[in-house]
Design an enzyme around this catalytic site. Structure first.
Site, PDB file in Angstrom:
ATOM      1  N   ASP A   1      26.501  33.375  -8.570  1.00  0.00           N
ATOM      2  CA  ASP A   1      25.896  34.295  -7.599  1.00  0.00           C
ATOM      3  C   ASP A   1      24.377  34.408  -7.745  1.00  0.00           C
ATOM      4  O   ASP A   1      23.774  35.334  -7.233  1.00  0.00           O
ATOM      5  CB  ASP A   1      26.530  35.681  -7.707  1.00  0.00           C
ATOM      6  CG  ASP A   1      26.106  36.407  -8.967  1.00  0.00           C
ATOM      7  OD1 ASP A   1      25.749  35.723  -9.948  1.00  0.00           O
ATOM      8  OD2 ASP A   1      26.124  37.649  -8.974  1.00  0.00           O
ATOM      9  N   GLU A   2      23.758  33.458  -8.446  1.00  0.00           N
ATOM     10  CA  GLU A   2      22.326  33.551  -8.646  1.00  0.00           C
ATOM     11  C   GLU A   2      21.681  32.174  -8.566  1.00  0.00           C
ATOM     12  O   GLU A   2      22.232  31.200  -9.085  1.00  0.00           O
ATOM     13  CB  GLU A   2      22.056  34.148 -10.032  1.00  0.00           C
ATOM     14  CG  GLU A   2      21.002  35.240 -10.011  1.00  0.00           C
ATOM     15  CD  GLU A   2      20.895  35.948 -11.349  1.00  0.00           C
ATOM     16  OE1 GLU A   2      21.787  36.757 -11.654  1.00  0.00           O
ATOM     17  OE2 GLU A   2      19.926  35.695 -12.080  1.00  0.00           O
TER      18      GLU A   2
END
Length: 434
Positions: free
Chosen positions: A123-124
């Site tokens: 998610d990054e």
DNA sequence: TCTGGGGTCCTAGGACCC
DNA sequence: TCTGGGGTCCTAGGACCC
């Protein structure tokens, strides 16, 4: 404003200055679950929990509302979750999250080339937009566009840290962007005293957790400001080069450049699990080890990688005085073969286990690298080896097609086995369905 | 009510070789 | 006869990240 320390000259004019974005999806797993239920991620009350059945299961993600109103965050335990009708509790669907991650990354690719994109986690991601500035606008404008694309197309809310280098972007994200209404923040070299030095606690700094916080406290350092104003020689002496790195980080210095990323030299593929109960029998533990070893070996073959080392980590029951052991072994030849890999893990276990009750098992194939050279055993006529290999790869293919539970060894039906329960897992968590 | 799972990196110390 | 420095590889342990 001071721009240098007495001992180490830090001249921001001489440091690389690029346009970095560090982007993360707010409460990623929980937000995807919200969108699946036609809820707005920021309004939903969703908690993604690793396992319904275990009271000690961990929260993998919690919607912003849950965080705010109930104080439940990533890492909280299931037994801490209040019994409230508003809260939707769900197990993860890793397959869906991976697909969303791919869609998000494809949006990033509209704005940067592959070498300027670093997918940091599910998610990054970091984006170096220095060279696409003329095409898409200032870093802030690009951030806005990406946020809009992701929201319009996937319904997900993102936060963006902008900085002169990857570290500043990451710190801007974690310490400010997530709290701003616009979900963005820009940290530059020039505002280090008002940004990094104002970070309230040492552990809010990237790279500092409990261990280093304690070590720094012992040196009389209690804040990021104080870290930045400590003689780096002292840091180097007591904490090694990591101490020096922390010093530089406290001044916002980070020389790394996305397009010059060097692949990790010591890649590893591992698998671990905390067992549901203590295991006492050698045979049961060996079954667990064999199952996990096979899964790792299958991953090696899938990527056409070979490993040159194995590492076995066994954690004992909490009733045991000793905590466990970790043993590494350097292999004579690189391998991706089931039997061979299982053999080495078995060896490490049998050599070091003294009948302690086992609760945690972690296996890792280390020194992993792509390779074609197949070392043939001098004492083997080659036929058996080829036969073993073809069986392994057929099993791999069936599993890829029909899921891991489609084929399994007879021992997986024995009582101690956890294979079937874990067969739907992706990345260690439940895979879910669409 | 007990333990997510999957990674990476650094360091100390020992062995071994030249 | 005594003392040596440098390099590399390996394991164990500890720390951090998401």
């Amino acid at each position: 404003m001071e721009k240098t320390s007495e001992k180490f000259n830090i001249d921001y004019q001489k440091l690389p200055r690029r346009d970095l974005l560090c982007i993360d999806v707010k409460s990623f797993f929980a937000s995807v679950e919200a969108v699946r239920r036609n809820l707005h991620p920021m309004d939903a009350y969703i908690i993604v929990i690793s396992d319904f059945k275990r009271p000690g299961a961990v929260v993998l993600a919690a919607s912003p509302k849950v965080k705010k109103e109930f104080g439940i965050t990533t890492g909280s335990r299931k037994f801490q979750i209040p019994d409230n009708k508003k809260i939707i509790l769900t197990e993860p669907s890793m397959g869906v999250y991976l697909k969303k991650n791919l869609e998000i990354c494809n949006i990033f690719r509209r704005y940067v080339s592959e070498e300027d994109l670093w997918i940091y986690s599910i998610d990054e991601a970091f984006l170096d937009v220095s060279s696409t500035r003329s095409l898409f606008g200032t870093p802030r404008e690009i951030a806005k566009k990406i946020q809009k694309d992701i929201y319009d197309e996937l319904g997900l809310v993102t936060a963006v840290g902008i900085g002169d280098n990857p570290l500043l972007a990451k710190l801007a994200l974690d310490n400010e962007a997530k709290k701003q209404p616009c979900q963005t923040a820009y940290w530059s070299y020039e505002n280090v005293p008002e940004t990094i030095w104002k970070i309230p606690s040492l552990t809010d700094m990237w790279g500092i957790s409990k261990g280093y916080e304690k070590k720094l406290h012992n040196l009389g350092i209690g804040s990021v400001y104080s870290l930045a104003h400590t003689d780096p020689k002292i840091l180097k002496r007591s904490l090694g080069i990591l101490g020096l790195q922390l010093f530089y980080h406290s001044w916002g210095v980070d020389y790394s450049r996305l397009s010059e990323r060097i692949p990790s030299k010591n890649k590893s593929f591992g698998k671990g699990q905390i067992l549901m109960k203590d295991y006492f029998s050698k045979e049961d533990i060996l079954i667990i080890i064999a199952e996990m070893a096979e899964e790792i070996a299958a991953r090696l073959r899938k990527h056409n990688y070979f490993c040159r080392g194995v590492s076995l980590h066994i954690g004992f029951s909490k009733d045991c005085q000793e905590s466990g052991f970790r043993k590494d072994y350097h292999l004579p030849n690189p391998t991706q073969d089931n039997k061979e890999i299982i053999h080495y893990f078995n060896y490490l276990f049998l050599e070091n286990w003294k009948k302690q009750p086992v609760r945690q098992v972690y296996l890792s194939c280390t020194k992993v690298a792509p390779g074609k050279a197949i070392q043939t055993n001098l004492f083997d006529n080659g036929i058996n080896e080829e036969k073993e290999k073809s069986i392994d790869s057929v099993v791999d293919i069936i599993r890829q097609k029909y899921g891991k539970a489609a084929v399994f060894k007879a021992h997986s039906l024995e009582e101690g086995s956890t294979f079937l329960e874990r067969s739907g897992h992706i990345g260690g968590h439940k895979g879910g369905t669409e």
